[in-house]
Design an enzyme around this catalytic site. Structure first.
Site, PDB file in Angstrom:
ATOM      1  N   CYS A  82       0.822  -1.592  -0.122  1.00 29.21           N
ATOM      2  CA  CYS A  82       0.152  -0.189   0.119  1.00 29.21           C
ATOM      3  C   CYS A  82       1.112   1.333  -0.194  1.00 29.21           C
ATOM      4  O   CYS A  82       1.592   1.346  -0.754  1.00 29.21           O
ATOM      5  CB  CYS A  82      -0.860   0.188   1.119  1.00 29.21           C
ATOM      6  SG  CYS A  82      -2.242   1.499   0.826  1.00 29.21           S
ATOM      7  N   HIS A 184      -3.559  -5.768  -0.453  1.00 29.34           N
ATOM      8  CA  HIS A 184      -2.960  -6.005   0.567  1.00 29.34           C
ATOM      9  C   HIS A 184      -2.761  -7.796   0.993  1.00 29.34           C
ATOM     10  O   HIS A 184      -3.701  -8.860   0.344  1.00 29.34           O
ATOM     11  CB  HIS A 184      -4.047  -5.607   1.651  1.00 29.34           C
ATOM     12  CG  HIS A 184      -3.445  -4.526   1.922  1.00 29.34           C
ATOM     13  ND1 HIS A 184      -2.749  -3.872   3.493  1.00 29.34           N
ATOM     14  CD2 HIS A 184      -4.589  -3.368   1.526  1.00 29.34           C
ATOM     15  CE1 HIS A 184      -3.165  -2.174   2.621  1.00 29.34           C
ATOM     16  NE2 HIS A 184      -4.122  -1.838   2.414  1.00 29.34           N
ATOM     17  N   GLU A 186      -1.615  -9.491   3.152  1.00 21.09           N
ATOM     18  CA  GLU A 186      -1.790 -10.400   4.367  1.00 21.09           C
ATOM     19  C   GLU A 186      -2.978 -10.139   4.339  1.00 21.09           C
ATOM     20  O   GLU A 186      -3.785 -11.171   5.449  1.00 21.09           O
ATOM     21  CB  GLU A 186      -1.454  -9.076   5.155  1.00 21.09           C
ATOM     22  CG  GLU A 186      -1.911  -8.097   5.818  1.00 21.09           C
ATOM     23  CD  GLU A 186      -1.194  -7.073   5.002  1.00 21.09           C
ATOM     24  OE1 GLU A 186      -2.365  -5.585   4.966  1.00 21.09           O
ATOM     25  OE2 GLU A 186      -1.113  -7.176   3.762  1.00 21.09           O
TER      26      GLU A 186
END
Length: 204
Positions: A82, A184, A186
């Site tokens: 990001c 993202h 994750e």
């Protein structure tokens, strides 16, 4: 320290990736606010790779920038997520108009789309150039985005994936051993986990 959920998600994903690869992952949590020109070498010495998760406002940005420079200069794999990716561009407007690192040619601007911003949700990836970050991942895989700004690349050879949100949006970039994703990993389930595994393998 008390960690933001986004950072905990990265830690959990990296530990799981290590388990899948039968490797031990040792994570050093470093507060980017404590990284200065005077301390950067001592703080980051000995690391095999550097991950900069999404940032929050302007807090610690100088330390994030110094970390990316350190990775580049010392040939350590770097993964910016990001805002950690947006710092790699030549200039940006996310927080305020400012100069970026210039590792990736282009700028960061608000997404030029008629769709609602911020862009929040799952979108598919379209690979543009080969990258070890996407090894074993299929074209059209879905990942999770949360953003209103995106990279506008000046060199398409540095763009490794795009997505569509009413316009073509840069989803990931690479310059040598420096990688960045607007999405993202994750928060992207098994697909994101596979990317973190691939990044981990670069550090072995």
């Amino acid at each position: 320290v008390k960690l933001h959920d986004a950072y905990l998600s990265v830690a959990e994903a990296m530990n799981h990736a290590g388990y899948e690869e039968n490797a031990f992952v040792k994570i050093h949590w470093i507060d980017s606010e404590g990284i200065t020109r005077e301390t950067v070498n001592d703080v980051l010495h000995g690391l095999d790779g550097i991950i900069v998760p999404g940032g929050f406002g302007s807090r610690g940005i100088e330390g994030m920038i110094l970390s990316a420079k350190y990775a580049r200069e010392n040939r350590i794999p770097y993964f910016g997520i990001c805002l950690g990716m947006q710092l790699l561009l030549e200039r940006g407007e996310e927080v305020r108009p400012c100069k970026g690192l210039g590792f990736v040619k282009g700028s960061v601007r608000k997404i030029d789309t008629a769709l609602k911003l911020p862009h929040i949700g799952w979108n598919e990836l379209h690979f543009q150039n080969d990258s070890p970050l996407f090894r074993g991942i299929d074209e059209g895989a879905y990942v999770y985005f949360v953003h209103s700004f995106c990279a506008v690349a000046a060199d398409e050879s540095q763009v490794i994936a795009r997505t569509d949100y009413g316009a073509s949006v840069v989803a990931a970039v690479q310059s040598g051993n420096v990688f960045g994703t607007q999405f993202h990993p994750e928060k992207s389930g098994e697909i994101g986990l596979a990317m973190l595994k691939n990044f981990g393998e670069m550090n072995r």
